[in-house]
Design an enzyme around this catalytic site. Structure first.
Site, short mmCIF file in Angstrom:
data_model
loop_
_atom_site.label_atom_id
_atom_site.label_comp_id
_atom_site.label_asym_id
_atom_site.label_seq_id
_atom_site.Cartn_x
_atom_site.Cartn_y
_atom_site.Cartn_z
N HIS A 1 -1.14 1.39 3.98
CA HIS A 1 -0.59 0.24 4.70
C HIS A 1 0.51 -0.47 3.91
CE1 HIS A 1 -3.59 -2.30 2.43
NE2 HIS A 1 -2.59 -3.17 2.49
N GLY B 1 -0.60 -8.83 -2.10
CA GLY B 1 0.19 -8.22 -3.16
C GLY B 1 -0.65 -7.35 -4.08
N ASN B 2 -1.98 -7.58 -4.09
CA ASN B 2 -2.88 -6.74 -4.89
C ASN B 2 -3.06 -5.35 -4.28
OD1 ASN B 2 -4.67 -9.48 -6.05
ND2 ASN B 2 -4.20 -7.76 -7.40
N SER B 3 -2.83 -5.23 -2.97
CA SER B 3 -3.07 -3.95 -2.30
C SER B 3 -2.32 -2.81 -2.99
CB SER B 3 -2.62 -4.01 -0.84
OG SER B 3 -3.58 -4.66 -0.07
N ASP C 1 -6.65 4.99 3.97
CA ASP C 1 -5.65 4.00 3.55
C ASP C 1 -5.09 4.32 2.17
OD1 ASP C 1 -4.02 1.79 3.89
OD2 ASP C 1 -5.46 0.40 2.99
#
Length: 292
Positions: free
Chosen positions: A152, A269-271, A196
């Site tokens: 994503h 933003g950690n994704s 993902d």
């Protein structure tokens, strides 16, 4: 369980619009609604050990590790040996200075392997077209430029009656320690929405590839650290423990993920960033966060 795209799970990307908008199906649901709900009590991370078979088997060579769980108990303590005992286990107690040194060592080992990702999209609306950007994190898994992140983070096509967002027009990578204006172009090698996960490639050599751990050997209560770029704050670390294993989570689209749950703070933003163990080894990719 919220989704975020700044990036924290769900097609909900937090885009910064630049004079002109654009989007496709569910951009409001998958892109526009950002995950800026603050620091969480519980975060959910997709374990790389549960990832795409081709990524898991061909790229992420798992190394079996023996983890130790160091917990205090209210049982009798043998002060001469600094050991806490009960009928089920015996664990050496750790003082605060030792815990701090562990966290420092893990951060120093993991940070050089975590990158920042900036994705640019074309966005169309009734008023015209423009570009939008979204940011996330990635983890270097080979010295010659292969990077793993969330699907994503790099794929956010969506549309609605009001807008349409097409596929990314550019993906830029910022390496740890480089100046802000030093960026690498990245291309998507492969991606999988069901887990993902996505793999990117940049043209670079001698990178700091992260050590790969084994998510199958994790235990509830084990020390972990999340590394990434939350809320635009590059190279940030948060620490916590594994709160649960094999946690089933459904996203807004009805997809079910089997995840590692941690109380380490996860934000937009950690994704795509790293979840590492007490040895600094990669055991998961930060993907979702749970918030009210």
């Amino acid at each position: 369980m919220d989704n975020e795209n700044e990036f924290n799970y769900s097609p909900n990307n937090n885009f910064k619009q630049v004079p002109n908008p654009k989007n496709s199906n569910g951009f409001g649901k998958t892109v526009v609604i950002p995950f800026i709900s603050g620091i969480l009590g519980a975060s959910l991370i997709l374990g790389v050990g549960l990832g795409v078979p081709s990524i898991r088997n061909n790229i992420l060579n798992k190394a079996n590790i023996a983890t130790t769980q160091e917990n205090e108990t209210s049982n009798k303590v043998d002060s001469s040996k600094n050991v806490s005992k009960n009928s089920s286990y015996s664990a050496k107690l750790m003082d605060l200075a030792q815990y701090s040194e562990t966290a420092v060592a893990v951060a120093e080992q993991a940070l050089p392997s975590v990158v920042g990702i900036t994705v640019t999209y074309n966005v169309s609306t009734f008023s015209g077209s423009t570009t939008a950007t979204a940011t996330g994190s990635g983890v270097i898994i080979s010295e010659d430029g292969y990077i793993i992140t969330n699907n994503h983070v790099v794929n956010s096509e969506s549309s609605s009656y009001f807008y349409q967002v097409t596929e990314a027009t550019s993906i830029k990578i910022h390496l740890y320690g480089d100046d802000d204006d030093v960026l690498y172009d990245a291309k998507v090698i492969g991606s999988d929405s069901s887990t993902d996960l996505a793999v990117l490639k940049i043209e670079a050599e001698d990178l700091n590839a992260i050590e790969i751990g084994d998510s199958d050997n994790l235990r509830v209560g084990e020390f972990v650290m999340a590394v990434g770029n939350p809320l635009g704050l590059d190279s940030s670390v948060t620490s916590g423990i594994i709160s649960a294993l094999d946690r089933k989570v459904d996203d807004d689209d009805g997809n079910t993920f089997i995840t590692i749950q941690t109380d380490a703070a996860i934000n937009s933003g950690n994704s795509g960033g790293a979840l590492v163990n007490s040895k600094g080894e990669l055991i998961g990719i930060n993907s979702m966060k749970l918030s009210r």
